[in-house]
Design a protein around this motif. Structure first.
Motif, PDB file in Angstrom:
ATOM      1  N   THR A  23      15.454 -49.239  13.923  1.00  0.00           N
ATOM      2  CA  THR A  23      16.169 -48.812  13.222  1.00  0.00           C
ATOM      3  C   THR A  23      16.781 -47.179  12.776  1.00  0.00           C
ATOM      4  O   THR A  23      17.639 -47.227  12.931  1.00  0.00           O
ATOM      5  CB  THR A  23      17.715 -49.748  13.377  1.00  0.00           C
ATOM      6  OG1 THR A  23      16.852 -50.103  12.115  1.00  0.00           O
ATOM      7  CG2 THR A  23      17.681 -51.741  14.645  1.00  0.00           C
ATOM      8  N   ASN A  24      15.244 -47.324  11.905  1.00  0.00           N
ATOM      9  CA  ASN A  24      15.704 -46.779  10.959  1.00  0.00           C
ATOM     10  C   ASN A  24      15.158 -44.856  11.043  1.00  0.00           C
ATOM     11  O   ASN A  24      14.710 -44.381  10.510  1.00  0.00           O
ATOM     12  CB  ASN A  24      15.359 -46.906   9.616  1.00  0.00           C
ATOM     13  CG  ASN A  24      16.189 -48.067   8.508  1.00  0.00           C
ATOM     14  OD1 ASN A  24      16.770 -47.442   8.244  1.00  0.00           O
ATOM     15  ND2 ASN A  24      15.485 -49.022   8.019  1.00  0.00           N
ATOM     16  N   LEU A  26      14.594 -43.689  14.479  1.00  0.00           N
ATOM     17  CA  LEU A  26      15.656 -43.270  16.144  1.00  0.00           C
ATOM     18  C   LEU A  26      15.186 -41.749  16.130  1.00  0.00           C
ATOM     19  O   LEU A  26      15.186 -41.103  15.731  1.00  0.00           O
ATOM     20  CB  LEU A  26      16.827 -43.833  16.365  1.00  0.00           C
ATOM     21  CG  LEU A  26      17.484 -44.834  15.642  1.00  0.00           C
ATOM     22  CD1 LEU A  26      19.345 -44.782  15.663  1.00  0.00           C
ATOM     23  CD2 LEU A  26      17.191 -46.236  16.873  1.00  0.00           C
TER      24      LEU A  26
END
Length: 150
Positions: A23-24, A26
């Motif tokens: 998620t960090n 992408l």
């Protein structure tokens, strides 16, 4: 720590770490703009595949931990987690496919080393890593192709 808690912790670290890294880091517009090989899978496949793999990795890690905290196998398991978690920041975060290729080649070597190390003494853990090895092997070819095409 009891067995059930060991499995929960290892799965949580693997899956949670993968989710946090993912998620960090992408793909974003940069990744969309890259030339990709024809065998590049659709983006939606990566999340489900990695979720399953992280659960398998966590189970293998817990089994290995329960058999010897400071064993060579545990060190290999920890090393592959480090390189696994480094790949996305290099590839997507830093936008460095060639550096990420170095990371993933080392990762693949560690995954294969874990399988070889566990094959005789814990065939289940070794077998749990086989889909992981196949996926990382494919991802290595994909990473190399993207680095070559761009």
């Amino acid at each position: 720590m009891n067995k059930a808690l060991t499995y929960i912790v290892f799965i949580a670290v693997s899956l949670g770490g993968g989710l946090l890294i993912g998620t960090n880091n992408l793909p974003g517009e940069w990744y969309q703009s890259l030339a990709k090989p024809v065998f590049n899978p659709p983006n939606w496949i990566f999340g489900p595949v990695w979720s399953i793999l992280y659960v398998l990795i966590g189970i293998a890690g817990a089994r290995t931990w329960l058999r010897g905290h400071l064993s060579a196998a545990m060190l290999i398991w920890a090393g592959q987690m480090v390189f696994n978690f480094l790949w996305s920041p290099f590839f997507f975060g830093a936008q460095m496919p060639k550096a990420a290729l170095v990371v993933i080649v080392i990762l693949l070597g560690l995954v294969l080393a874990f399988i070889a190390n566990r094959w005789s003494s814990d065939r289940i853990s070794a077998t749990l890593f086989l889909p992981y090895a196949a996926w990382v092997g494919f991802a290595t070819i994909l990473n190399a192709s993207i680095a070559y095409l761009n």
